[in-house]
Design an enzyme around this catalytic site. Structure first.
Site, PDB file in Angstrom:
ATOM      1  N   LYS A 177       0.548  -1.076   0.269  1.00  0.00           N
ATOM      2  CA  LYS A 177      -0.183  -0.454   0.391  1.00  0.00           C
ATOM      3  C   LYS A 177       0.772   0.876   0.199  1.00  0.00           C
ATOM      4  CE  LYS A 177      -1.312  -1.603   3.501  1.00  0.00           C
ATOM      5  NZ  LYS A 177      -2.560  -1.887   4.931  1.00  0.00           N
ATOM      6  N   THR A 210      -7.156   9.855   8.860  1.00  0.00           N
ATOM      7  CA  THR A 210      -7.017   8.503   8.475  1.00  0.00           C
ATOM      8  C   THR A 210      -6.569   7.162   9.800  1.00  0.00           C
ATOM      9  OG1 THR A 210      -4.397   8.963   8.335  1.00  0.00           O
ATOM     10  CG2 THR A 210      -6.291   9.350   6.025  1.00  0.00           C
ATOM     11  N   GLY A 212      -6.515   4.291  10.976  1.00  0.00           N
ATOM     12  CA  GLY A 212      -7.706   2.489  11.328  1.00  0.00           C
ATOM     13  C   GLY A 212      -7.638   2.256   9.282  1.00  0.00           C
ATOM     14  N   THR A 213      -7.305   3.038   8.667  1.00  0.00           N
ATOM     15  CA  THR A 213      -7.420   2.953   7.107  1.00  0.00           C
ATOM     16  C   THR A 213      -6.804   1.341   7.020  1.00  0.00           C
ATOM     17  OG1 THR A 213      -7.096   5.137   6.665  1.00  0.00           O
ATOM     18  CG2 THR A 213      -6.649   3.671   5.164  1.00  0.00           C
ATOM     19  N   GLY A 214      -5.644   0.947   7.099  1.00  0.00           N
ATOM     20  CA  GLY A 214      -5.244  -0.048   7.397  1.00  0.00           C
ATOM     21  C   GLY A 214      -5.458  -1.443   7.498  1.00  0.00           C
ATOM     22  N   CYS A 215      -6.636  -0.882   8.953  1.00  0.00           N
ATOM     23  CA  CYS A 215      -7.298  -1.889   9.486  1.00  0.00           C
ATOM     24  C   CYS A 215      -8.280  -2.337   8.378  1.00  0.00           C
ATOM     25  CB  CYS A 215      -7.687  -1.976  10.529  1.00  0.00           C
ATOM     26  SG  CYS A 215      -6.574  -1.664  11.666  1.00  0.00           S
TER      27      CYS A 215
HETATM   28  O1  PXL Z   1      -3.510   0.918  12.668  1.00  0.00           O
HETATM   29  C1  PXL Z   1      -3.037  -0.566  12.738  1.00  0.00           C
HETATM   30  C2  PXL Z   1      -3.432  -0.429  13.995  1.00  0.00           C
HETATM   31  C3  PXL Z   1      -4.026  -2.274  14.264  1.00  0.00           C
HETATM   32  N1  PXL Z   1      -4.256  -2.327  15.252  1.00  0.00           N
HETATM   33  C4  PXL Z   1      -4.988  -1.964  16.098  1.00  0.00           C
HETATM   34  C5  PXL Z   1      -4.064  -0.475  16.818  1.00  0.00           C
HETATM   35  C6  PXL Z   1      -3.634   0.724  15.522  1.00  0.00           C
HETATM   36  C7  PXL Z   1      -3.270   1.316  15.345  1.00  0.00           C
HETATM   37  O2  PXL Z   1      -3.350   1.920  16.300  1.00  0.00           O
HETATM   38  O3  PXL Z   1      -4.790   0.677  17.876  1.00  0.00           O
HETATM   39  C8  PXL Z   1      -5.746  -2.389  17.528  1.00  0.00           C
END
Ligand code: PXL
Length: 269
Positions: A177, A210, A212-215
């Site tokens: 990404k 942004t 939590g975008t990856g999650c």
């Molecule tokens: O975005 C990565 C991530 C994954 N999981 C948890 C997070 C974060 C970023 O803050 O808090 C629980």
């Protein structure tokens, strides 16, 4: 109704981790189940603590889900320690042998958060390679791709090379990404799948919201895989969804706020 499982950390602010994953599964019409690996203390302005759970407790949670609610797709997020990752790898092997359970696995190789303590310790990076060996898809950002591939990743050419190297660890597909690339007007992601590259570009959205975008991105892909959509198409639709989710972020919190997990983008669902 298809079932998806997320194995990830908790974000009490609701923007990332299992909270983001469950909201996203729901948005895509998939029943969400969740196994907690670690608990963060955070909101949109700070992350002050990360507490990892006992590896055996993580394995027990996975087994409870597998026993009764077998998922059509699974994703992993923040995993914390090598012991937790090893327990997950063992749980999958056991479920395959004793329950004949098979599912596509999406590994979001979360190692660092943008601020605050790391979400995986030093031993976890090596253990992650074992999990990647079982992945249908791995979804690193630039920093994670660099770490996993052992090269610098600063251009789209580097992204392609990193994807190839991570695939060589045993993953069937790799999505690097490029949202953090310094060059260019577009956010470019590169997928290596089935021996070919697909490039996905969308206009970069200038916003601080942004978190939590990856999650959310990898959860959307996982939900679509649970519904039987092929990887290249799942990535295309998931990217449309996160673009809409970023563009319509609700502006909550005083810092890096969450996306709009209820974003309405007819083309993605
Ligand atoms: O975005 C990565 C991530 C994954 N999981 C948890 C997070 C974060 C970023 O803050 O808090 C629980």
């Amino acid at each position: 109704m298809p079932v998806a499982l997320t194995i990830a950390g908790s974000d009490p602010g609701g923007g990332a981790g299992i909270q983001a994953d469950l909201k996203t599964f729901h948005r895509f019409g998939v029943y969400g189940t969740a196994v907690v690996t670690l608990i963060t203390v955070q909101n949109t302005v700070r992350m002050s603590r990360v507490e990892t759970l006992d590896a055996a407790l993580v394995a027990e949670q996975i087994d409870a889900v597998f026993e009764d609610l077998p998922p059509q797709a699974v994703k992993t997020g923040a995993l914390g320690t090598a012991a937790i990752i090893d327990a997950i790898v063992d749980s999958f092997a056991d479920a395959s042998a004793t329950r004949r359970l098979a599912f596509p696995l999406v590994v979001d190789p979360v190692m660092l958060s943008s601020h605050g303590p790391a979400l995986a310790d030093a031993s976890a990076a090596a253990a992650l390679q074992r999990l990647i060996g079982q992945a249908a898809l791995v979804t690193p950002n630039l920093a994670e791709a660099a770490r996993l591939a052992g090269i610098e990743v600063a251009t789209t050419q580097d992204m392609r090379e990193a994807a190839r190297r991570i695939a060589a660890l045993g993953a069937r597909a790799v999505l690097v990404k490029g949202g953090h690339l310094s060059q260019g007007q577009d956010a470019i992601d590169i997928l290596w799948c089935g021996g070919r590259f697909t490039e996905y570009a969308s206009p970069r959205i200038l916003t601080r919201h942004t978190h939590g975008t990856g999650c959310t991105y990898s959860a959307a892909i996982t939900a679509l895989l649970a519904r039987g959509v092929a990887i290249e198409e799942a990535v295309r639709r998931a990217k449309r969804f996160i673009d809409a989710a970023i563009a319509t972020s609700p502006g909550l919190g005083r810092g890096a706020g969450p996306l709009n997990h209820w974003a309405d983008d007819a083309g993605s669902l």
